[in-house]
Design a protein around this motif. Structure first.
Motif, PDB file in Angstrom:
ATOM      1  N   GLU A   1      -2.769   0.352  -4.238  1.00 54.55           N
ATOM      2  CA  GLU A   1      -2.509  -0.907  -3.536  1.00 54.55           C
ATOM      3  C   GLU A   1      -2.235  -1.999  -4.560  1.00 54.55           C
ATOM      4  O   GLU A   1      -2.667  -1.901  -5.705  1.00 54.55           O
ATOM      5  CB  GLU A   1      -3.737  -1.314  -2.703  1.00 54.55           C
TER       6      GLU A   1
ATOM      7  N   ARG B   1       2.170   8.476  -2.656  1.00 53.48           N
ATOM      8  CA  ARG B   1       1.132   8.781  -3.640  1.00 53.48           C
ATOM      9  C   ARG B   1       1.306  10.187  -4.194  1.00 53.48           C
ATOM     10  O   ARG B   1       1.142  10.418  -5.395  1.00 53.48           O
ATOM     11  CB  ARG B   1      -0.258   8.599  -3.025  1.00 53.48           C
TER      12      ARG B   1
ATOM     13  N   VAL C   1       0.874  -1.187   0.000  1.00 46.65           N
ATOM     14  CA  VAL C   1       0.000   0.000   0.000  1.00 46.65           C
ATOM     15  C   VAL C   1       0.904   1.228   0.000  1.00 46.65           C
ATOM     16  O   VAL C   1       1.817   1.327   0.817  1.00 46.65           O
ATOM     17  CB  VAL C   1      -0.927   0.012   1.235  1.00 46.65           C
TER      18      VAL C   1
ATOM     19  N   GLY D   1      -6.568   1.109  -7.333  1.00 42.75           N
ATOM     20  CA  GLY D   1      -6.353   2.442  -6.793  1.00 42.75           C
ATOM     21  C   GLY D   1      -7.355   3.439  -7.331  1.00 42.75           C
ATOM     22  O   GLY D   1      -8.275   3.099  -8.077  1.00 42.75           O
TER      23      GLY D   1
ATOM     24  N   THR E   1      -5.362   9.018  -4.713  1.00 40.19           N
ATOM     25  CA  THR E   1      -5.989   8.876  -3.405  1.00 40.19           C
ATOM     26  C   THR E   1      -5.808   7.483  -2.816  1.00 40.19           C
ATOM     27  O   THR E   1      -5.932   7.305  -1.606  1.00 40.19           O
ATOM     28  CB  THR E   1      -7.482   9.215  -3.485  1.00 40.19           C
ATOM     29  N   ARG E   2      -5.482   6.498  -3.676  1.00 38.37           N
ATOM     30  CA  ARG E   2      -5.268   5.137  -3.198  1.00 38.37           C
ATOM     31  C   ARG E   2      -4.450   4.386  -4.228  1.00 38.37           C
ATOM     32  O   ARG E   2      -4.678   4.513  -5.418  1.00 38.37           O
ATOM     33  CB  ARG E   2      -6.621   4.443  -2.984  1.00 38.37           C
TER      34      ARG E   2
END
Length: 174
Positions: free
Chosen positions: A46, A30, A24, A66, A43-44
């Protein structure tokens, strides 16, 4: 080369039995990747990856998921982008020398060179993200902005006919 999202797996820790690795990206990673890939934000990010040693090298298979925010290529409006991409890589000690031909089967994996006694799963996930995003995203207001600027769509484009004027002139004289 230092990467923004590095998750190295040493070669001596990878066996013939598949091992699942979940990674992650942190907020700082990020943000750095968003800058690298010219995104407004990520924002994400993984990945869930299975890794194992085979005769051909180190096989990595799994998924990268993501969410990111891109700028519309026309209006610069923020656009949400969701990533859910399969990963299938083969890390090898040495890539084929330039000029050598290689026959690839339909199920061949993308090949990546091993550098420094480890494979970098974070960089593999970052590369997958980069390939998954639309390089020229268009938002809902893009068509209207282009039309207002006088840009015609492909459907409206009519190639110039060099003989159209001549035909009209000949028809008028006949």
């Amino acid at each position: 080369m230092k990467t923004e999202f590095s998750r190295p797996e040493r070669l001596d820790t990878i066996g013939e039995r598949e091992r699942i690795v979940e990674i992650v990206a942190t907020a700082d990673e990020r943000a750095a990747l968003a800058t690298r890939f010219a995104l407004l934000s990520i924002t994400r990010l993984e990945a869930r990856l299975g890794i194992k040693r085979t005769e051909g090298g180190i096989v990595v298979k799994g998924r990268v998921t993501g969410a990111a925010v891109q700028a519309c290529s026309v209006t610069d409006e923020p656009l949400d982008t969701h990533i859910d991409e399969p990963v299938a890589l083969l890390f090898v000690e040495q890539l084929v020398a330039e000029g050598d031909e290689v026959e690839l089967s339909d199920d061949a994996l993308d090949t990546v060179a091993i550098e420094g006694g480890a494979i970098d799963l974070g960089e593999a996930a970052a590369d997958t993200l980069a390939l998954a995003i639309d390089p020229f995203p268009r938002g809902p207001n893009a068509a209207a902005a282009l039309a207002a600027a006088g840009v015609i769509s492909e459907d409206e484009f009519r190639p110039a006919n060099a003989f159209a004027d001549l035909k009209a002139k000949l028809a008028g004289k006949a």
